[in-house]
Design a protein around this motif. Sequence first.
Motif, PDB file in Angstrom:
ATOM      1  N   ALA A  31       0.839  -1.196   0.000  1.00  0.00           N
ATOM      2  CA  ALA A  31       0.000   0.000   0.000  1.00  0.00           C
ATOM      3  C   ALA A  31       0.873   1.244   0.000  1.00  0.00           C
ATOM      4  N   THR A  32       0.806   1.993  -1.094  1.00  0.00           N
ATOM      5  CA  THR A  32       1.608   3.205  -1.257  1.00  0.00           C
ATOM      6  C   THR A  32       0.698   4.420  -1.201  1.00  0.00           C
ATOM      7  N   LEU A  33       1.069   5.371  -0.359  1.00  0.00           N
ATOM      8  CA  LEU A  33       0.319   6.614  -0.193  1.00  0.00           C
ATOM      9  C   LEU A  33       0.931   7.677  -1.098  1.00  0.00           C
ATOM     10  N   VAL A  34       0.095   8.387  -1.840  1.00  0.00           N
ATOM     11  CA  VAL A  34       0.581   9.490  -2.673  1.00  0.00           C
ATOM     12  C   VAL A  34       0.642  10.729  -1.781  1.00  0.00           C
ATOM     13  N   SER A  35       1.855  11.191  -1.526  1.00  0.00           N
ATOM     14  CA  SER A  35       2.110  12.203  -0.497  1.00  0.00           C
ATOM     15  C   SER A  35       1.375  13.514  -0.684  1.00  0.00           C
ATOM     16  N   ASP A  36       1.133  13.918  -1.921  1.00  0.00           N
ATOM     17  CA  ASP A  36       0.479  15.193  -2.193  1.00  0.00           C
ATOM     18  C   ASP A  36      -0.949  15.018  -2.719  1.00  0.00           C
ATOM     19  N   ALA A  37      -1.530  13.837  -2.471  1.00  0.00           N
ATOM     20  CA  ALA A  37      -2.876  13.547  -2.976  1.00  0.00           C
ATOM     21  C   ALA A  37      -3.808  13.068  -1.866  1.00  0.00           C
ATOM     22  N   HIS A  38      -3.560  13.533  -0.644  1.00  0.00           N
ATOM     23  CA  HIS A  38      -4.481  13.252   0.459  1.00  0.00           C
ATOM     24  C   HIS A  38      -4.600  14.497   1.321  1.00  0.00           C
ATOM     25  N   THR A  39      -5.729  14.612   1.999  1.00  0.00           N
ATOM     26  CA  THR A  39      -6.018  15.822   2.760  1.00  0.00           C
ATOM     27  C   THR A  39      -6.908  15.509   3.951  1.00  0.00           C
ATOM     28  N   THR A  40      -7.038  16.517   4.804  1.00  0.00           N
ATOM     29  CA  THR A  40      -7.918  16.430   5.962  1.00  0.00           C
ATOM     30  C   THR A  40      -8.422  17.829   6.284  1.00  0.00           C
ATOM     31  N   GLU A  41      -9.332  17.899   7.231  1.00  0.00           N
ATOM     32  CA  GLU A  41      -9.831  19.209   7.652  1.00  0.00           C
ATOM     33  C   GLU A  41      -9.146  19.631   8.937  1.00  0.00           C
ATOM     34  N   ASP A  42      -9.295  20.878   9.291  1.00  0.00           N
ATOM     35  CA  ASP A  42      -8.685  21.422  10.497  1.00  0.00           C
ATOM     36  C   ASP A  42      -9.493  20.992  11.721  1.00  0.00           C
ATOM     37  N   MET A  43      -8.881  20.173  12.549  1.00  0.00           N
ATOM     38  CA  MET A  43      -9.523  19.725  13.791  1.00  0.00           C
ATOM     39  C   MET A  43      -8.700  20.139  15.014  1.00  0.00           C
TER      40      MET A  43
END
Length: 187
Positions: free
Chosen positions: A131-143
């Motif tokens: 499983a490889t994560l694309v470093s600049d292709a994931h996000t989250t909201e400010d919590m």
Amino acid sequence: MTTLASRPNTALVVIDLQNEVVANAYRRREVLGTVKILIERARRAHVPVVWVRHADGDLKAGSEAWQIVAELAPAPDEAIVEKSYRDAFEGTDLEQVLSRLSVGKLIVAGAQTDMCVRSTLHGALVRGYDATLVSDAHTTEDMTQRGAPSPDAVIRHTNMYWSNQSAPGRSGGVIESKDVDFALYGS
């Protein structure tokens, strides 16, 4: 290196890029643009794109909030996996979809970094997938008001944390979108 030896293929897994999930996401426009490019490149290389869509008590299936964002659109032949837990493998047909496609390696993008993305990465690794994560292709909201680090810190930490993940016979990793070469995986 996957332990799923009879599954030589790779899939791009796009997690929860839904209206409500990314309404207030950090770098929303940039991340969606990057994911759109990844999807286009995967399709050109004949690498399957598998979509994951979340629903629960707060995010009602069929609602406008639940819909995949207008900037992205699944192709008619692409699987959409419906889920209600953070790990996209739990209580879904994701495993069956990937098995049917002979997929043993996942390239992962989506939201939210610290919830469904991270849970699905772990779920994949323990089930035998690379499983490889694309470093600049994931996000989250400010919590931060709930005690979480800032979104940029969550993303940086997840990229660092996942960069050297491994388990016997399988691996995790992180890659920038510009370095994802779907031609290596396509048919």
